[in-house]
Scaffold this active site. Structure first.
Site, short mmCIF file in Angstrom:
data_model
loop_
_atom_site.label_atom_id
_atom_site.label_comp_id
_atom_site.label_asym_id
_atom_site.label_seq_id
_atom_site.Cartn_x
_atom_site.Cartn_y
_atom_site.Cartn_z
NE ARG A 71 -4.07 1.11 2.11
CZ ARG A 71 -5.13 0.97 2.88
NH1 ARG A 71 -4.98 0.66 4.14
NH2 ARG A 71 -6.35 1.12 2.40
NE ARG A 93 -0.06 3.00 12.65
CZ ARG A 93 1.03 2.79 13.41
NH1 ARG A 93 1.24 3.52 14.46
NH2 ARG A 93 1.89 1.85 13.07
CB SER A 94 -4.75 -1.11 10.92
OG SER A 94 -3.37 -0.97 10.75
CD GLN A 101 -0.29 5.16 7.93
OE1 GLN A 101 0.78 4.59 7.83
NE2 GLN A 101 -1.43 4.56 8.24
CG HIS A 165 -32.93 12.16 9.22
ND1 HIS A 165 -31.97 11.37 8.66
CD2 HIS A 165 -32.97 13.28 8.47
CE1 HIS A 165 -31.43 12.00 7.62
NE2 HIS A 165 -32.03 13.16 7.48
CB ALA A 248 -27.90 17.08 11.75
CE LYS A 277 -27.83 18.07 7.00
NZ LYS A 277 -28.67 17.21 7.83
NE ARG A 306 -3.22 3.49 5.98
CZ ARG A 306 -2.21 3.55 5.14
NH1 ARG A 306 -2.16 4.49 4.20
NH2 ARG A 306 -1.22 2.67 5.20
C1 LIG Z 1 -31.55 15.05 12.08
C2 LIG Z 1 -30.65 14.63 10.99
N1 LIG Z 1 -29.84 13.58 11.14
C3 LIG Z 1 -28.99 13.19 10.16
C4 LIG Z 1 -28.96 13.87 8.97
C5 LIG Z 1 -28.04 13.49 7.85
O1 LIG Z 1 -27.27 12.44 7.98
P1 LIG Z 1 -26.01 12.27 6.94
O2 LIG Z 1 -25.11 13.46 7.15
O3 LIG Z 1 -25.39 11.00 7.39
O4 LIG Z 1 -26.57 12.19 5.55
C6 LIG Z 1 -29.80 14.94 8.78
C7 LIG Z 1 -29.82 15.69 7.53
O5 LIG Z 1 -29.93 15.25 6.42
C8 LIG Z 1 -30.66 15.33 9.80
O6 LIG Z 1 -31.44 16.37 9.61
C1 LIG Z 2 -5.73 -8.09 4.74
C2 LIG Z 2 -5.97 -6.62 4.82
N1 LIG Z 2 -7.16 -6.17 5.24
C3 LIG Z 2 -7.43 -4.82 5.29
C4 LIG Z 2 -6.48 -3.90 4.93
C5 LIG Z 2 -6.71 -2.42 4.99
O1 LIG Z 2 -7.86 -1.97 5.43
P1 LIG Z 2 -8.27 -0.41 5.09
O2 LIG Z 2 -8.38 -0.29 3.57
O3 LIG Z 2 -9.59 -0.27 5.75
O4 LIG Z 2 -7.21 0.48 5.68
C6 LIG Z 2 -5.25 -4.34 4.51
C7 LIG Z 2 -4.21 -3.42 4.12
O5 LIG Z 2 -3.79 -2.49 4.71
C8 LIG Z 2 -5.00 -5.71 4.44
O6 LIG Z 2 -3.83 -6.15 4.04
#
Ligand SMILES: Cc1ncc(COP(=O)(O)O)c(C=O)c1O
Ligand SMILES: Cc1ncc(COP(=O)(O)O)c(C=O)c1O
Ligand SMILES: Cc1ncc(COP(=O)(O)O)c(C=O)c1O
Ligand SMILES: Cc1ncc(COP(=O)(O)O)c(C=O)c1O
Lengths: 434, 434, 434, 434
Positions: A71, A93-94, A101, A165, A248, A277, A306
């Site tokens: 990577r 990181r992982s 990192q 929501h 939110a 927002k 990550r």
């Molecule tokens: C009360 C509330 N929760 C969550 C969200 C949005 O969630 P996300 O940012 O994950 O789309 C909103 C707005 O869309 C909201 O009004």
């Molecule tokens: C087996 C395996 N799983 C997961 C990951 C990485 O996960 P992510 O893309 O969420 O950082 C790696 C590499 O870093 C990996 O080798």
């Protein structure tokens, strides 16, 4: 940096040039030195240079690097590099979002800086909290908080004063917790959840030997009123159970900030707000803040692997570009626009023989309609109005829950960044379709 | 588009100009018409134009829009717009990642197109599957898959043939599932998990009335060998339990692809790969693919809220810019570099009286060391070698699990995109420090 | 720059990050320190940073500036700023192109640096000369040289060994000098100008009490051969008259460079080359070089007013991005392509019963045609071949002057940057139309 | 363009997306259709798309091109391409600036469009003229005009009512014409040139059988007053001699425009203005306008060779981005700032016992000083004030010519784009140093 420009131009011009350069670099140095959101926003060129310098610290930029991992942030196009501001290694990181990192010292500094600025920004608004920017939006950020509550407190059920929501509900089911909804009640035009009912729900769960966590909602579409987060925080304190707040779009208006300030005296484990927002970023980032630093750490430990640096940098850019002074101005404008909206809506209501609902909301307003509200909303969409919501009185999940509502209505919002022009125009359009 | 350039230049030049323009636009039209990864990659300017045209479909670009929602993708700087290629509304809806977002028709088309291209790309590699790009990396994508398995199959325990990576483990704890590790065994130099032990684990859980889901690992650092995904898939089929494969960097080498092809005849619910490790994007995106279209739908329903468009667009850009022909070439080069690495490592081992471990891995190799491997790795870091791993024989969680290993060793990788030069140089550096 | 990143990340990572940054900045510092074209080109990101730093020295970037002039480089859009790499004040002063501009110390340094690099670049090619980059292309640069000759030497007539290009002729008439053409003669297939005839022309003008300046042509389309610049330089030296050489695309091939090196031992006041033809810039810049530093100064004093910084920066970018090593490679490729072109043309000529003209030219070749050459050229244009020239034998001004030529012919060029593929394809197309 | 997005998203969203796209494209189509400066400026994204589409017409963008010329616009870096907005072939042909370039249909259209917009813009300001944008600034544009006058009218001497700017003087000497200066006289505080003296100079030259061309100056630093271009135009008409006006910053203020309108009824062959001073472009472009279309053609025929497209595109961008409405507003602001400047200067003069000179100038003002004006200017430079001019009374070439002036003075300007803040600050600084 040692810039040898000697001999190119006369000494007095050289001095002048170096002075100007120095002052420009000073702007960037100050950010790193002071670690505060500047009063006056700084411009894109300086922000770009700051990001350039930081991203030049990542190992994939090392001119003498030997890359032998699986990577290595090898990126195919310049276009993609630009999209992440050359932080190709992402953040995290992982399994620890804010951990440095080793392959990406620059991105790591960038992330820490963002969090520091965020804290200074919230402090300016009156919120003395610890904060992190998250590379995911509100829903996923809530999932992080709830999962962290489970890890730290063995929470196994989310008490949710119902707000219609999907994001918080999905967040809960995504991380595999049961949800206990607390029903809403009618109070005049207002739909709200009684704090007593929340307490009852908590008690019930505790009696069944469960470990509840409360997910309250601060910002919502009227007629649903904000949860009384202060009272809920008191209860959570009393019962010693974690309390997450969905705020939110909470930091754009002092109505919400005041509520938060009061509630923060009691039990709040984390508040989640959206970066788009409140902070004018593209959609995709969030912010989480709390007085409980160790819980914040727990949250950051929850993210698996990550993540893209893009949403984090977007938050950093907004904070630097807006500046505190301008943000306060934008908040003022939001308030004025809301006032204008309400005045114009009242006039329209009179004219149409409708009512502006008597709800308590600093962002959004509702007007009743004798037509089918879904139909009205559809027409508005076709008239190129984005954002209004049409809700039928008998929509079980509309804004309330399991209960009918006395009116069909339309919700319109005057959120931060709205222009007066939009307000005038939406009234015009409403006039056409109501 | 009606471009009236009449009268500006002589007709024959006008024709020539329009012809050239047409052919340039044709490149973009073809992408939308054919919905396949082109054989030859297309250049950044055409990709930019395609993205520009699509993002001009989002409602926040409507010159006549009236914006009256609480979420209107108001973005403070051009810089931030560029970072998301002007898809400011992100992707997804309140709870369905691939659902069209009414405020963002352009981003919605972009996402669908990406998924179509992804499927065509995987097909070229021999994998006839349905696929989605995800706005999160491997770890979080695995979380989505496991959570979807819980929702669809009531899975409550993850059977994990142990592989020492934090991301999958964190993914599991994040979404709140129990993990049952299956221990590794030694087979010559190789560390592996016996399929029989996996079956035993499944049986035990079923006997305890649990609903297991298997998370197998296809790509890993040697001496840990790939899980025998074909046999595991057979067993999962037999026991009718879901099977998720972590194929983090699986699609860069036909060794893995062949294994997947065979396994896909049996029970596989989803395979997860990283976009950065296989497709040269910045870190932050993933891809999930499977023959089970309805499960893929379930996964997409699992994500709470919207997400940044950036990681999705990055995948789209890579697919368009690389093209199938070049990707196959890159795969070939990866293979050649690995061969070179092994030859040079053998020479070095002879010289240093060490051994190249006899492991079966198309990407990575191990060499033993008589020095402290952590020390060696540290020295390599200081010599600006990124990516090698030093593991002590008694590191319980090193690569194996709960067992000692006969050697101290260093892992070096020859992943797609590596340059011959890197190979030569890492050998030089190893020569210095071993 | 003082970058306080202390405390953000562990010390060893901080050190690593700072080291990587330092090495990246070193690349830029080296350019300013060494003032030489690097052997290996440097990448766009470093070039951008260098330009950013320099442009941050201009007074319009001074955060504390009070702008009270009538010319303050106020620019309306970011787009325009980017186009001039933020050197909004251009280059030059009211009347001295290379003079430092007090409002623009950064642009002034940038210009001086460009000229230094240019000199180092020409030195690498074997030309020990002083040089300036000009913000105008070949034609206008020739005008500057001729006008400077008039100012310094009272030159009032341009002796022009005829070469059928409009630019030098227009340059002369633009600055208001009379032109005395020296006619071409036939020598086998070659069209050339006898040095004796040039001397005669000089003598005639001197006899008429005029002050001639010679404008010779080094690079031209065959069958017109290069002027014998060495002999002409000797003559100019003998008669003590200025000598300007049009070497539009002279520095891409050692055939021309050798000729220049020899000629530079005698009288040459200035050589003009195009930046786009030799240095891969967009069209719009030129370079002027000579051993006569004081005449170069005179030329720079000739330009009235300021000029766009864009063409100058383009030259700087090319020099930095290409590097000497790669440029020498490109020269080699050019030579190989020319060889290939000649071989394929010979084959084609045989097949079509035509002749490849026996001309001495390192870039371009001619093939005879029995068809109407204008028609052939027209057809090639429609077949999307750009660049070939079709000349009729009786075209008085075609390549020769006032004389017929034995053949109708087509000229094709293999200039630096051409791809082998282009060579193969043009032969294919010629096969179709000849 | 045929964009097949069918099936990706629901039909109603597809329609909405296409509608939004269509309206965005409409903005671009309208520019080409109407060929007028829009009332309201259009944003950078639309401008970029327009430029993108036009540059996709140039042959170097032809995906099937075979490039076999010696000049094929091969450009080394993306950075350089961006700088010329991908118009790599520049503008112009071997000797005709506005002629369509067969290799560059797109750039040719771009240039014609720019000229059309320019004419519409000038018309909005009340000037019904033909116009071209030039890729060179004022000085070089004046050279083009004077040289064209020589070609068309055999002009051989420039009558120059003396104004102390080097650019016009250098322009004249560059193209090799003799200059006859007409001396200035004092009229109160004003320095001016008597029209009678101009007529005398004309008569003298005619008597000596010369063909004079008059180069008058409309915009200049006070106390030098604008030439009475109307009267001079009458005289030129009477004597039938060409008349070029240096209107470097004439189109930013109606004082000048009115003078031009009146003068345009008589003999004006060309007016030159700077693009940077009037149109907010970076330095490097000019505009030439006149009622005499055939002379404009002559001017365009004068430029030798091709030129950079950058200055032309900059003019196009400014016209599109500013829009007529906003330009008129900027003019209004300029006027207000000038008024403010004069008021504050008067106060300051009173306080310092100095005088604001009684000159007639809509942009600039003069205040006397008892200190050494060069010293004052130097101090202002160090106080980071750019643009003021300090002139000693006995400076022969200061503003007047060959005569002393009653005062030492400082000139400050309130040109278009100046901010009120600059005005306040310069007064502060003057207060410090006077
Ligand atoms: C009360 C509330 N929760 C969550 C969200 C949005 O969630 P996300 O940012 O994950 O789309 C909103 C707005 O869309 C909201 O009004
Ligand atoms: C087996 C395996 N799983 C997961 C990951 C990485 O996960 P992510 O893309 O969420 O950082 C790696 C590499 O870093 C990996 O080798
Ligand atoms: C001999 C010669 N002179 C001049 C030019 C071009 O002049 P300019 O760069 O001014 O367009 C060319 C090429 O087009 C040329 O071949
Ligand atoms: C009267 C006058 N002429 C010419 C110029 C400038 O000429 P150029 O645009 O060529 O630098 C100016 C301004 O600097 C000017 O004021």
């Amino acid at each position: 940096m040692e810039l040898n420009i000697t001999g190119f131009i006369p000494k007095h011009m050289e001095n002048r040039g170096k002075l100007t350069l120095k002052e420009n670099l000073k702007i960037i140095e100050n950010i790193l030195e002071q670690r505060k959101v500047p009063e006056n926003g700084i411009d894109e060129e300086h922000i770009k240079l700051l990001l350039r310098i930081l991203s030049f610290m990542d190992t994939d930029k090392d001119p003498n690097v030997v890359q032998i991992g699986e990577r290595e942030a090898r990126v195919y196009t310049k276009l993609q590099r630009e999209g992440v501001f050359d932080f190709c290694h992402g953040v995290g990181r992982s399994g620890n979002l804010i951990d440095p990192q080793p392959k990406a010292p620059g991105a790591s500094v960038m992330y820490k800086l963002t969090n520091k600025l965020l804290e200074s920004f919230l402090k300016t608004l009156g919120l003395k909290v610890k904060a992190i920017a998250t590379p995911v939006a509100t829903g996923m950020s809530l999932a992080l908080c709830l999962s962290a509550a489970r890890k730290k407190y063995n929470s196994n059920v989310v008490i949710y004063p119902y707000a219609a929501h999907k994001s918080p509900i999905k967040a809960t089911s995504f991380i595999g917790m049961r949800m206990r909804l607390v029903e809403t009640v009618l109070d005049g035009d207002i739909v709200k959840v009684n704090v007593g009912d929340v307490e009852d729900a908590i008690r019930k769960e505790i009696n069944e030997n469960n470990n509840p966590v409360v997910l309250s909602t601060l910002t919502f579409f009227p007629p649903r009123k904000s949860d009384d987060v202060e009272e809920i925080a008191k209860i959570c304190q009393e019962y010693n159970i974690p309390h997450i707040i969905n705020g939110a779009y909470a930091i754009q208006n002092f109505y919400y900030i005041e509520k938060l300030k009061k509630a923060l005296k009691y039990r709040i484990d984390a508040v989640v707000s959206s970066s788009d927002k409140n902070l004018f970023t593209p959609i995709g980032g969030g912010i989480i803040y709390t007085k409980d630093e160790s819980f914040l750490k727990e949250i950051s430990l929850t993210y698996p692997g990550r993540a893209s640096a893009n949403p984090i940098v977007n938050i950093l850019i907004s904070l630097l570009a807006i500046g505190t002074k301008n943000y306060l101005n934008l908040m003022k404008e939001q308030k004025e626009c809301k006032k204008l909206l309400d005045e114009l809506l009242e006039d329209l209501a009179k004219k149409k023989d409708e009512r502006v609902l008597n709800v308590e909301n600093p962002i959004s307003s509702c007007i009743t309609t004798k037509k089918d509200p879904l139909d009205v909303a559809g027409k508005l969409y076709n008239l190129r109005v984005t954002g209004p919501r049409g809700v039928r009185r008998n929509d079980k999940f509309g804004t309330c829950y399991l209960k009918g509502y006395p009116y069909d209505y339309i919700v319109v919002n005057s959120a931060i960044g709205v222009k007066k022009d939009d307000i005038y125009k939406v009234i015009e359009k409403l006039d056409e379709v109501l």
